[in-house]
Design an enzyme around this catalytic site. Structure first.
Site, mmCIF file in Angstrom:
data_model
loop_
_atom_site.group_PDB
_atom_site.id
_atom_site.type_symbol
_atom_site.label_atom_id
_atom_site.label_comp_id
_atom_site.label_asym_id
_atom_site.label_seq_id
_atom_site.Cartn_x
_atom_site.Cartn_y
_atom_site.Cartn_z
ATOM 1 C CG ASP A 158 -2.186 0.707 1.119
ATOM 2 O OD1 ASP A 158 -2.157 1.945 1.035
ATOM 3 O OD2 ASP A 158 -3.237 0.037 1.106
ATOM 4 C CG HIS A 179 -5.157 4.027 1.455
ATOM 5 N ND1 HIS A 179 -4.800 2.727 1.172
ATOM 6 C CD2 HIS A 179 -6.475 4.113 1.171
ATOM 7 C CE1 HIS A 179 -5.851 2.063 0.714
ATOM 8 N NE2 HIS A 179 -6.881 2.881 0.709
ATOM 9 C CG ASN A 217 -13.675 1.841 -3.388
ATOM 10 O OD1 ASN A 217 -14.056 0.815 -2.852
ATOM 11 N ND2 ASN A 217 -12.659 2.544 -2.931
ATOM 12 C CB SER A 276 -9.209 0.649 0.733
ATOM 13 O OG SER A 276 -8.669 0.733 -0.555
#
Length: 522
Positions: free
Chosen positions: A151, A190, A281, A343
């Site tokens: 990530d 994130h 998404n 996520s």
């Protein structure tokens, strides 16, 4: 091609060992000065594992080889400056015709898609929705279980994360250094949020609770802008598998199908990691890559009322659902914040997977089946919830293979029982292949895993057709695994049992002996 063969069934126990060597084995560092993040305009050239990557690629004068990964068998090629579009296309066409080259593709861009004493646990509906407190009556987790977060960077000195970070926190594939710390605290949150959902310190009297106390390693593959290249992400996945990660969390997507990424998740799966990935998404009826690869466990997102979140992708590839809306977790200001997305749902599943391994000794295939067998049906169609909403309490307290877990609320993940068969053979060279028919043992297995174990000196590939009754070919198949070596795995959920499963073992290069193993999960 030889005649079709039928498996002789036998029960067996397969011991899976994880590579634990440190460092970046088989991976070359990026060229100094190479820009971080997305690598638009670069080509990735995949080469058979029987050849040296650099030697197999004929580089024209206008091009530079800017990155090489020998383990995954690819190189990144750049045509710097403007006006090289024709040369770039000519190079791609020429490479695609070479027998040593398996593919040429764009370096696509992906984006970041017991009651504990933690004081903000009461604000965490996600942990409670998946019944983590029931699991915590048995275990709060085990530091011997490793969850890799591929990530953005993780703020590993966050006071609610530092105790669960592995001694070697990770590697930065964006900037090519050994420090995966975020570059910008304001923009690069994130990865820290994802890590906290899976494994913030639980029962430590501070902040929030992660799903369990697994050890975290950080593969920084997305920049502070939230995007990253196929090559950086693939390298990070390979690295995580080489570090012995039990679970790899991919809360990212959007780059479409790439052979390089598929080979990376295949490599991780073959080396014992469970790869958990976000469905996407876009609110659409198809799952984004990398979640759509059969090697990945695809996760959809739920609202607090257990309805499908409006933003969550859905489709036949969904295997589990988890809370993803307004999930509270760690933040880069050393505090906490709530954000939404698939996520966020993905590390809930990754955390439950890690917590489950603290209670049960399972291979990655067995773990995947067990999580589905113990999931809870929340009343959504299978293309929205898969086997159901992941349930930590069921997963930890249910004996794998016992047929229990979900009770009246269980999803369609099956009982967790399994049966296996194997066959051995040999191929003489690149012109040789062998086809097999496999008759199912269970009337409705939840999953079947096909594994090829071939010689290290050759490059064998695996092809499977499901529900056709005819042998696949290298150009007509339902599933394919073709990494740079001869270790291949194909996972099929809810296979069609109306006909035999058909399997092709093909030599892309070289010869030798091999074994094909099929495991059915009920």
């Amino acid at each position: 091609m030889g005649e079709n063969n039928t498996f002789d069934r036998r029960m067996f126990l397969r011991l899976t060992g994880l590579a634990g060597a440190a460092g970046l084995t088989g991976m070359a560092s990026a060229t100094p000065g190479r820009s971080p993040g997305p690598k638009e305009g670069e080509l990735l050239v995949g080469v058979t594992g029987t050849k040296d990557v650099k030697a197999a690629i004929d580089l024209p004068a206008q091009a530079k080889m800017v990155h090489v990964n020998e383990t995954l068998g690819y190189a990144a090629i750049e045509f710097p400056g403007k006006g090289n579009e024709t040369a770039r296309q000519n190079f791609a066409d020429a490479m695609a015709k070479k027998t040593d080259v398996k593919y040429v593709e764009e370096n696509a861009t992906f984006e970041s898609l017991a009651v504990p004493n933690d004081p903000r646990f009461g604000d965490q509906y996600a942990d409670q929705m998946v019944n983590a407190p029931t699991a915590w009556d048995t275990t709060f987790g085990d530091s011997g279980v490793t969850v890799a977060v591929v990530d953005q960077g993780v703020k590993y000195d966050h006071p609610d994360l530092d105790g669960n970070m592995a001694a070697d926190a990770g590697y930065d594939f964006v900037d090519s250094d050994s420090d995966p710390y975020p570059d910008s605290m304001a923009d690069e949150y994130h990865g820290t949020h994802v890590a906290g959902i899976a494994a913030a310190e639980t029962n430590n009297g501070e902040g929030v609770s992660g799903i369990g106390n697994s050890s975290i390693i950080s593969g920084r593959a997305l920049s502070e802008a939230g995007s990253g290249s196929t090559a950086d992400i693939a390298d990070a996945i390979q690295w995580a598998a080489d570090q012995g990660a039990d679970v790899i969390n991919l809360s990212l997507g959007g780059g479409g199908y790439t052979n390089t990424m598929k080979n990376a998740v295949g490599y991780a799966t073959n080396n014992g990691s469970l790869v958990v990935a976000a469905a996407g998404n876009d609110g659409q009826g198809s799952v984004s890559y990398p979640a759509a690869y059969s090697e990945c466990l695809a996760v959809s997102a739920l609202d607090p009322d257990e309805s499908l979140a409006s933003y969550s992708n859905y489709g036949s590839d969904i295997e589990l659902a988890a809370p993803g809306t307004n999930v509270l977790s760690t933040w880069t200001d050393d505090g906490y914040n709530s954000i939404s997305g698939t996520s966020m749902a993905t590390p809930v599943v990754a955390g439950v997977a890690g917590l489950t391994l603290a209670a049960h000794d399972l291979t990655n295939s067995e773990l995947r089946s067990h999580l589905k067998a113990t999931a809870v049906d929340v009343g959504l169609p299978a293309d929205q919830q898969g086997s159901g909403r992941v349930d930590a309490g069921n997963a930890v307290t249910t004996t794998p293979g016992s047929g229990g877990g979900g009770g009246d609320d269980g999803g369609d993940g099956g009982s967790g029982d399994s049966t296996s068969a194997s066959a051995s053979g040999s191929l003489a060279g690149y012109y040789d292949s062998q086809c097999y028919n496999y008759g199912f043992s269970y009337s409705a297995p939840s999953q079947v895993v096909v594994e090829l174990d071939g010689p290290s000196s050759a490059d064998f590939d695996l092809y499977v057709s499901d529900g056709t009754g005819t042998c696949p070919s290298t150009s007509s198949y339902d599933y394919r695994s073709w990494t740079a070596d001869s270790q291949e795995t194909i996972t099929i959920d809810n296979p069609d049992t109306s006909t035999d499963l058909t399997i092709l073992v093909d030599s892309y290069s070289g010869g030798g002996s091999y074994t094909v193993t099929i495991t059915e999960y009920q």
